[in-house]
Design a protein around this motif. Structure first.
Motif, PDB file in Angstrom:
ATOM      1  N   GLU A 230     166.885  95.147  61.154  1.00  0.00           N
ATOM      2  CA  GLU A 230     167.245  94.172  60.257  1.00  0.00           C
ATOM      3  C   GLU A 230     166.390  92.911  59.861  1.00  0.00           C
ATOM      4  O   GLU A 230     166.525  92.288  59.243  1.00  0.00           O
ATOM      5  CB  GLU A 230     168.768  93.702  60.419  1.00  0.00           C
ATOM      6  CG  GLU A 230     169.247  93.461  61.973  1.00  0.00           C
ATOM      7  CD  GLU A 230     169.524  94.670  62.448  1.00  0.00           C
ATOM      8  OE1 GLU A 230     170.640  94.430  63.315  1.00  0.00           O
ATOM      9  OE2 GLU A 230     169.094  95.749  62.583  1.00  0.00           O
ATOM     10  N   ASP A 231     165.708  92.863  61.335  1.00  0.00           N
ATOM     11  CA  ASP A 231     165.020  91.596  61.295  1.00  0.00           C
ATOM     12  C   ASP A 231     163.547  91.884  60.662  1.00  0.00           C
ATOM     13  O   ASP A 231     162.685  90.954  60.325  1.00  0.00           O
ATOM     14  CB  ASP A 231     164.848  90.989  62.611  1.00  0.00           C
ATOM     15  CG  ASP A 231     165.927  90.900  63.329  1.00  0.00           C
ATOM     16  OD1 ASP A 231     167.127  90.227  62.591  1.00  0.00           O
ATOM     17  OD2 ASP A 231     166.237  90.973  64.443  1.00  0.00           O
TER      18      ASP A 231
ATOM     19  N   LYS B 284     160.866  92.659  57.875  1.00  0.00           N
ATOM     20  CA  LYS B 284     160.541  92.222  56.443  1.00  0.00           C
ATOM     21  C   LYS B 284     159.993  93.717  55.853  1.00  0.00           C
ATOM     22  O   LYS B 284     159.088  94.113  56.398  1.00  0.00           O
ATOM     23  CB  LYS B 284     159.761  91.206  56.124  1.00  0.00           C
ATOM     24  CG  LYS B 284     159.533  90.821  54.526  1.00  0.00           C
ATOM     25  CD  LYS B 284     158.567  89.650  54.453  1.00  0.00           C
ATOM     26  CE  LYS B 284     158.406  89.294  52.991  1.00  0.00           C
ATOM     27  NZ  LYS B 284     157.593  88.265  52.701  1.00  0.00           N
TER      28      LYS B 284
ATOM     29  N   ARG C 102     164.451 101.667  58.836  1.00  0.00           N
ATOM     30  CA  ARG C 102     165.520 102.013  57.406  1.00  0.00           C
ATOM     31  C   ARG C 102     164.637 103.561  57.107  1.00  0.00           C
ATOM     32  O   ARG C 102     163.655 103.512  56.765  1.00  0.00           O
ATOM     33  CB  ARG C 102     164.956 100.958  56.248  1.00  0.00           C
ATOM     34  CG  ARG C 102     165.756  99.627  56.360  1.00  0.00           C
ATOM     35  CD  ARG C 102     165.239  98.687  55.281  1.00  0.00           C
ATOM     36  NE  ARG C 102     166.045  97.471  55.423  1.00  0.00           N
ATOM     37  CZ  ARG C 102     166.941  97.162  54.663  1.00  0.00           C
ATOM     38  NH1 ARG C 102     167.430  98.327  53.723  1.00  0.00           N
ATOM     39  NH2 ARG C 102     167.479  96.038  54.700  1.00  0.00           N
TER      40      ARG C 102
ATOM     41  N   GLU D 265     166.748  97.182  49.267  1.00  0.00           N
ATOM     42  CA  GLU D 265     166.621  95.818  49.513  1.00  0.00           C
ATOM     43  C   GLU D 265     168.185  95.278  49.958  1.00  0.00           C
ATOM     44  O   GLU D 265     168.277  93.980  50.036  1.00  0.00           O
ATOM     45  CB  GLU D 265     166.575  95.366  47.861  1.00  0.00           C
ATOM     46  CG  GLU D 265     164.791  95.581  47.590  1.00  0.00           C
ATOM     47  CD  GLU D 265     164.742  95.040  46.188  1.00  0.00           C
ATOM     48  OE1 GLU D 265     165.440  94.709  45.527  1.00  0.00           O
ATOM     49  OE2 GLU D 265     163.457  94.842  45.925  1.00  0.00           O
ATOM     50  N   ALA D 266     169.223  96.024  49.997  1.00  0.00           N
ATOM     51  CA  ALA D 266     170.203  95.653  50.650  1.00  0.00           C
ATOM     52  C   ALA D 266     170.207  95.244  52.236  1.00  0.00           C
ATOM     53  O   ALA D 266     169.315  95.850  52.868  1.00  0.00           O
ATOM     54  CB  ALA D 266     171.444  96.773  50.501  1.00  0.00           C
ATOM     55  N   PRO D 267     171.119  94.392  52.645  1.00  0.00           N
ATOM     56  CA  PRO D 267     171.008  93.964  54.045  1.00  0.00           C
ATOM     57  C   PRO D 267     171.445  95.199  54.675  1.00  0.00           C
ATOM     58  O   PRO D 267     172.369  95.845  54.513  1.00  0.00           O
ATOM     59  CB  PRO D 267     172.231  93.046  54.006  1.00  0.00           C
ATOM     60  CG  PRO D 267     172.237  92.326  52.468  1.00  0.00           C
ATOM     61  CD  PRO D 267     171.936  93.534  51.614  1.00  0.00           C
ATOM     62  N   LEU D 268     170.529  95.162  55.731  1.00  0.00           N
ATOM     63  CA  LEU D 268     170.682  96.500  56.474  1.00  0.00           C
ATOM     64  C   LEU D 268     172.169  96.754  57.325  1.00  0.00           C
ATOM     65  O   LEU D 268     172.708  97.893  57.087  1.00  0.00           O
ATOM     66  CB  LEU D 268     169.509  96.700  57.685  1.00  0.00           C
ATOM     67  CG  LEU D 268     169.449  98.179  58.237  1.00  0.00           C
ATOM     68  CD1 LEU D 268     169.293  99.164  57.319  1.00  0.00           C
ATOM     69  CD2 LEU D 268     168.243  97.883  59.534  1.00  0.00           C
TER      70      LEU D 268
ATOM     71  N   LEU E 153     174.835  95.973  55.940  1.00  0.00           N
ATOM     72  CA  LEU E 153     175.820  96.596  55.006  1.00  0.00           C
ATOM     73  C   LEU E 153     175.650  98.030  54.678  1.00  0.00           C
ATOM     74  O   LEU E 153     176.379  98.793  54.455  1.00  0.00           O
ATOM     75  CB  LEU E 153     175.268  95.851  53.732  1.00  0.00           C
ATOM     76  CG  LEU E 153     176.353  96.051  52.513  1.00  0.00           C
ATOM     77  CD1 LEU E 153     177.733  95.670  52.598  1.00  0.00           C
ATOM     78  CD2 LEU E 153     175.788  95.382  51.312  1.00  0.00           C
TER      79      LEU E 153
END
Length: 541
Positions: A182-183, A185, A299, A409-412, A414
């Motif tokens: 999640e950190d 980019k 991801r 592109e969604a926050p991981l 989520l």
């Protein structure tokens, strides 16, 4: 009309068949390894001569005189005379054995075996030249030093490769520990199967958003699906079979997310060869996920299908029991299991169960309901409905690409480990309703009801979750998709919808690309057998 290339063509002059930065790194890394091996070979030869001199001095009987300076000069001369030839032979044999190319991805005992074999062959060649060329090569090396050099070169190379492997593991582990998914980019995305029906619709969206894209695809259908983007500066195309672990490892280097679209898609195509379907749809998926996870790529977006719901009279959502009626659906369920079982804080798969796709993309298909019935209405002036009461959820291929982009592109936190049906409630239709929609646009086409229907699938799917979680709304309607297909025929973009390139099962049959899967992968067959009716895959819903 764009010029069409022959499917499966390997004449791809414009392709950059490299993995982004890997193309620049590979020659440099190979050169470094080559220089290091030359140094190691010479160190081993020097060490072998030193050992031989020491042995000679220690075993000389007391009272026997010898000239130490002459002895040392002799061995130095033999080193100078022989080392260039042995080094040259070793380097050539090593290169032919793949030390500086594909062999870099070998691991464990197999890599050790390759090293031992290459060093042995090099010494055998060198020894033969010394023996048979004694009269004109002017090369001599003591037999003891010759044997010792074989042992030392082998040992030095094994130790060097082992040290490099351990060092890379430590560095990779530390890098992974320091950065959670999640950190991270997202800058570079690997799309596996990116030249297919959905992939060719997704590719322009990723490039438009500024991502660097690595596309790994066998390009069975040629380069036409992605021809428009071949020369894009942020696109790297790797033409390879995603079952090849070395190619997957190369492609996964320096990427921040993996989108896995590659598969044999559709019930008829999968039914052609069960073994190959399991190998490609399931076993390769696990291998790709393991490589991604081992490379620190958190991801992972996986393309599944609403076909996993099979036949049901209920309204279905992600919590519903699965009832697969085809090999294709079972292979997707098994793959979902594999991915969800691998999930942890550093590996976050997202499962996307797509509805039945329609519409045009770079690699359009006419073996799917909306496209096929529209083509038959335009060309054959007939809309044949088999059965007709079966429910299906429909989704335009462009909206499938949009959904993948939104998940990427969604926050991981989520979307991590989530299963998402992809489509909209408004586009659940029966097959008969699809025929009627097409008939309103092509009124002179005859509606024909067929009495038999071999397709047992029947599912009405709820898409509330993806709408509420990501605000996903399809931009296309079935009516618009039908009109798009009609325009493709009128403009000459599509000439013959019956061409094998537009049908997975026809193309795979006519091209004869099938090879038997290896049965020793027993875990995959066991998992396939377990992927049957009544299961529910629920993770953090």
């Amino acid at each position: 009309m764009a010029k069409q290339t022959k499917p499966g063509s390997n004449t791809i002059s414009k392709l950059r068949l490299s993995a982004g930065n890997l193309a620049a790194k590979a020659p440099f890394e190979g050169l470094v390894r080559l220089i290091a091996d030359i140094v190691l070979i010479n160190l081993a030869i020097i060490a072998s001569l030193v050992v031989r001199v020491t042995q000679y001095l220690l075993t000389t009987p007391p009272g026997v005189s010898y000239n130490l300076n002459k002895t040392l000069q002799l061995y130095v001369r033999e080193y100078i005379n022989s080392t260039w030839l042995l080094t040259l032979i070793c380097v050539v044999v090593f290169a032919l054995s793949g030390f500086y190319t594909y062999g870099r991805f070998y691991r464990g005992r197999y890599k050790a075996l390759i090293i031992i074999q290459a060093v042995s062959i090099a010494h055998l060649i060198f020894g033969s030249l010394v023996y048979f060329g004694e009269g004109f090569l002017n090369i001599y090396i003591p037999r003891g030093a010759f044997v010792i050099s074989w042992i030392l070169i082998t040992s030095f190379l094994l130790l060097a490769r082992g040290w490099a492997y351990l060092w890379n593991k430590v560095v990779s582990s530390e890098r992974t520990k320091q950065q959670k998914p999640e950190d991270r980019k997202i800058q570079t995305v690997l799309v596996i199967g990116g030249a297919g029906y959905i992939g060719s619709a997704l590719l322009p969206k990723l490039l438009e958003k500024g991502y660097k894209v690595k596309l790994l695809d066998l390009l069975l259908y040629g380069t036409e699906p992605i021809q428009e983007f071949i020369n894009h500066p942020r696109l790297s195309v790797i033409q390879a079979d995603f079952r090849q672990i070395d190619k997957v490892v190369e492609a996964t280097l320096d990427v921040d997310a993996v989108i896995h679209l590659g598969a044999i898609v559709g019930d008829p195509a999968c039914a052609l060869d069960e073994n190959l379907t399991i190998e490609i749809n399931l076993m390769a998926t696990r291998m790709i996920a393991e490589v991604a996870k081992g490379s620190g790529v958190g991801r992972f977006i996986f393309a599944s299908t609403c076909s996993v719901y099979g036949a049901s009279e209920e309204k279905l959502d992600e919590r519903s029991a699965l009832n697969p009626v085809s090999l294709y659906a079972r292979s997707k369920i098994a793959s979902e299991k594999v991915l969800l079982n691998m999930a942890d804080e550093r590996f976050a798969p997202v499962i996307l169960r797509f509805g039945t796709i329609y519409g045009l993309s770079g690699r359009t298909r006419f073996d799917l309901v909306v496209n096929l019935l529209t083509a038959k209405a335009v060309v054959d002036r007939q809309i044949t409905i088999f059965g007709g009461d079966q429910w299906r959820p429909f989704l335009h291929v462009d909206d499938a690409g949009l959904a993948i982009l939104q998940v990427l592109e969604a926050p991981l936190p989520l979307v991590r480990n989530q299963i998402l049906n992809v489509g909209s409630n408004e586009q659940n239709y029966t097959i008969r309703q699809i025929g009627e929609i097409i008939h309103t646009v092509v009124p002179d086409a005859e509606m024909v009801d067929a009495s038999t229907d071999l397709d047992k699938r029947n599912y009405w799917v709820n898409f509330h979750k993806i709408r509420s979680m990501l605000s996903f709304e399809p931009r296309w309607t079935v009516e618009q998709g039908v009109q798009q297909v009609i325009e493709a025929f009128r403009s000459g973009e599509v000439l013959d919808y019956k061409d094998a390139r537009y049908s997975n099962v026809k193309f795979l049959t006519e091209e004869g690309i099938f090879r038997l899967a290896r049965r020793e992968n027993g875990w995959a067959y066991q998992l396939m057998d377990q992927s049957s009716s009544g299961e529910k895959l629920i993770v953090d819903l």
